[in-house]
Design an enzyme around this catalytic site. Structure first.
Site, PDB file in Angstrom:
ATOM      1  N   SER A   1     160.309  40.857 -40.033  1.00 47.36           N
ATOM      2  CA  SER A   1     161.409  39.879 -40.213  1.00 47.36           C
ATOM      3  C   SER A   1     162.596  40.489 -40.961  1.00 47.36           C
ATOM      4  O   SER A   1     163.752  40.146 -40.686  1.00 47.36           O
ATOM      5  CB  SER A   1     160.925  38.643 -40.978  1.00 47.36           C
ATOM      6  OG  SER A   1     160.049  37.889 -40.199  1.00 47.36           O
TER       7      SER A   1
ATOM      8  N   ARG B   1     149.932  44.803 -40.475  1.00 46.02           N
ATOM      9  CA  ARG B   1     150.590  45.703 -39.534  1.00 46.02           C
ATOM     10  C   ARG B   1     150.325  47.167 -39.827  1.00 46.02           C
ATOM     11  O   ARG B   1     150.321  48.008 -38.940  1.00 46.02           O
ATOM     12  CB  ARG B   1     152.111  45.488 -39.574  1.00 46.02           C
ATOM     13  CG  ARG B   1     152.555  44.210 -38.960  1.00 46.02           C
ATOM     14  CD  ARG B   1     153.952  43.857 -39.367  1.00 46.02           C
ATOM     15  NE  ARG B   1     154.009  43.485 -40.770  1.00 46.02           N
ATOM     16  CZ  ARG B   1     155.045  42.928 -41.365  1.00 46.02           C
ATOM     17  NH1 ARG B   1     156.146  42.720 -40.690  1.00 46.02           N
ATOM     18  NH2 ARG B   1     155.002  42.597 -42.635  1.00 46.02           N
TER      19      ARG B   1
ATOM     20  N   LYS C   1     162.534  36.578 -52.373  1.00 44.86           N
ATOM     21  CA  LYS C   1     163.696  36.886 -51.536  1.00 44.86           C
ATOM     22  C   LYS C   1     164.428  35.582 -51.213  1.00 44.86           C
ATOM     23  O   LYS C   1     163.802  34.548 -51.036  1.00 44.86           O
ATOM     24  CB  LYS C   1     163.337  37.577 -50.205  1.00 44.86           C
ATOM     25  CG  LYS C   1     161.919  38.023 -49.998  1.00 44.86           C
ATOM     26  CD  LYS C   1     161.723  38.566 -48.592  1.00 44.86           C
ATOM     27  CE  LYS C   1     160.254  38.512 -48.168  1.00 44.86           C
ATOM     28  NZ  LYS C   1     159.909  38.834 -46.839  1.00 44.86           N
TER      29      LYS C   1
ATOM     30  N   HIS D   1     154.239  37.004 -35.705  1.00 44.11           N
ATOM     31  CA  HIS D   1     153.629  35.824 -36.316  1.00 44.11           C
ATOM     32  C   HIS D   1     152.942  34.965 -35.249  1.00 44.11           C
ATOM     33  O   HIS D   1     151.818  34.512 -35.420  1.00 44.11           O
ATOM     34  CB  HIS D   1     154.691  34.946 -36.988  1.00 44.11           C
ATOM     35  CG  HIS D   1     155.435  35.587 -38.120  1.00 44.11           C
ATOM     36  ND1 HIS D   1     156.814  35.627 -38.177  1.00 44.11           N
ATOM     37  CD2 HIS D   1     155.004  36.194 -39.257  1.00 44.11           C
ATOM     38  CE1 HIS D   1     157.199  36.216 -39.294  1.00 44.11           C
ATOM     39  NE2 HIS D   1     156.125  36.592 -39.963  1.00 44.11           N
TER      40      HIS D   1
HETATM   41  P1  ADP Z   1     155.727  37.034 -46.357  1.00 41.62           P
HETATM   42  O1  ADP Z   1     157.137  36.956 -46.819  1.00 41.62           O
HETATM   43  O2  ADP Z   1     154.760  36.159 -47.107  1.00 41.62           O
HETATM   44  O3  ADP Z   1     155.205  38.431 -46.102  1.00 41.62           O
HETATM   45  P2  ADP Z   1     156.160  36.800 -43.543  1.00 41.62           P
HETATM   46  O4  ADP Z   1     156.801  35.617 -42.911  1.00 41.62           O
HETATM   47  O5  ADP Z   1     156.942  38.045 -43.555  1.00 41.62           O
HETATM   48  O6  ADP Z   1     155.774  36.313 -44.968  1.00 41.62           O
HETATM   49  O7  ADP Z   1     154.747  37.084 -42.883  1.00 41.62           O
HETATM   50  C1  ADP Z   1     153.684  36.170 -42.920  1.00 41.62           C
HETATM   51  C2  ADP Z   1     152.405  36.869 -42.480  1.00 41.62           C
HETATM   52  O8  ADP Z   1     152.550  37.369 -41.160  1.00 41.62           O
HETATM   53  C3  ADP Z   1     152.011  38.072 -43.339  1.00 41.62           C
HETATM   54  O9  ADP Z   1     150.600  38.122 -43.430  1.00 41.62           O
HETATM   55  C4  ADP Z   1     152.518  39.246 -42.554  1.00 41.62           C
HETATM   56  O10 ADP Z   1     151.785  40.414 -42.828  1.00 41.62           O
HETATM   57  C5  ADP Z   1     152.249  38.763 -41.133  1.00 41.62           C
HETATM   58  N1  ADP Z   1     153.105  39.406 -40.160  1.00 41.62           N
HETATM   59  C6  ADP Z   1     154.440  39.550 -40.206  1.00 41.62           C
HETATM   60  N2  ADP Z   1     154.890  40.209 -39.118  1.00 41.62           N
HETATM   61  C7  ADP Z   1     153.800  40.496 -38.368  1.00 41.62           C
HETATM   62  C8  ADP Z   1     153.600  41.198 -37.129  1.00 41.62           C
HETATM   63  N3  ADP Z   1     154.617  41.749 -36.461  1.00 41.62           N
HETATM   64  N4  ADP Z   1     152.340  41.300 -36.654  1.00 41.62           N
HETATM   65  C9  ADP Z   1     151.312  40.771 -37.346  1.00 41.62           C
HETATM   66  N5  ADP Z   1     151.421  40.108 -38.515  1.00 41.62           N
HETATM   67  C10 ADP Z   1     152.659  39.980 -39.032  1.00 41.62           C
END
Ligand code: ADP
Length: 155
Positions: free
Chosen positions: A129, A91, A42, A18
């Site tokens: 995550s 990703r 979730k 992120h």
């Molecule tokens: P959500 O639950 O909405 O998917 P996340 O907190 O998991 O929210 O992720 C927010 C954003 O960050 C999403 O666009 C996700 O694809 C991106 N993201 C999550 N992990 C990574 C990563 N390792 N590299 C690049 N982008 C990421």
């Protein structure tokens, strides 16, 4: 006109993936609002306050990055905050299909708001995550996946 982007997510917890997306996107926009959603599908491992604090710590000193809570639809949040862009990270193919659907549906609801997608740095692309939370549940060391200063096990 200011170019404001909203980076929505659950950040449960914020990861280096992120962080990298936000830092890489910063030159493209005047400001970025990292928006923590409650995530309707979730239940979160960490409280909203804790997730927010880690994001604030991660981006402290960056005056063009704000951290806010997001309730309701991302597009409505964008309009309220005069943001014309939604920032998301990709990703892999799974993310791509998911992000495409959301982006197209958001576009149908609010055509003036554009989704901007950045591909993950290959070094960050495996960081997820959900898997980080599994490691935490089993008391593993997740520090290499998290921004410097984010300590999920307390001081
Ligand atoms: P959500 O639950 O909405 O998917 P996340 O907190 O998991 O929210 O992720 C927010 C954003 O960050 C999403 O666009 C996700 O694809 C991106 N993201 C999550 N992990 C990574 C990563 N390792 N590299 C690049 N982008 C990421």
């Amino acid at each position: 006109m200011n170019r404001i982007a909203v980076f929505p997510g659950s950040f449960d917890p914020v990861t280096k993936g992120h962080e990298e997306i936000v830092r890489r996107a910063l030159p493209l926009f005047d400001s970025i609002i990292v928006a923590i959603g409650r995530n309707t599908s979730k239940s979160s491992m960490f409280s909203l306050e804790q997730r927010k604090q880690w994001l604030v710590d991660t981006f402290q000193g960056e005056s063009r990055i704000q951290v806010k809570e997001l309730d309701g639809l991302t597009v409505d949040f964008c309009r309220l905050n005069e943001a014309r862009f939604i920032l998301r990270g990709i990703r892999n193919g799974g993310d791509f299909e998911y992000e495409r659907s959301i982006a197209q549906m958001n576009k149908a609801m609010h055509p003036a708001i554009e989704t901007i997608l950045l591909f993950a740095d290959p070094a960050m692309a495996a960081i997820n995550s959900t898997i980080v939370r599994e490691i935490i549940k089993n008391k593993g060391d997740v520090s290499q996946f998290l921004p410097a200063g984010v300590n999920v096990y307390g001081e």
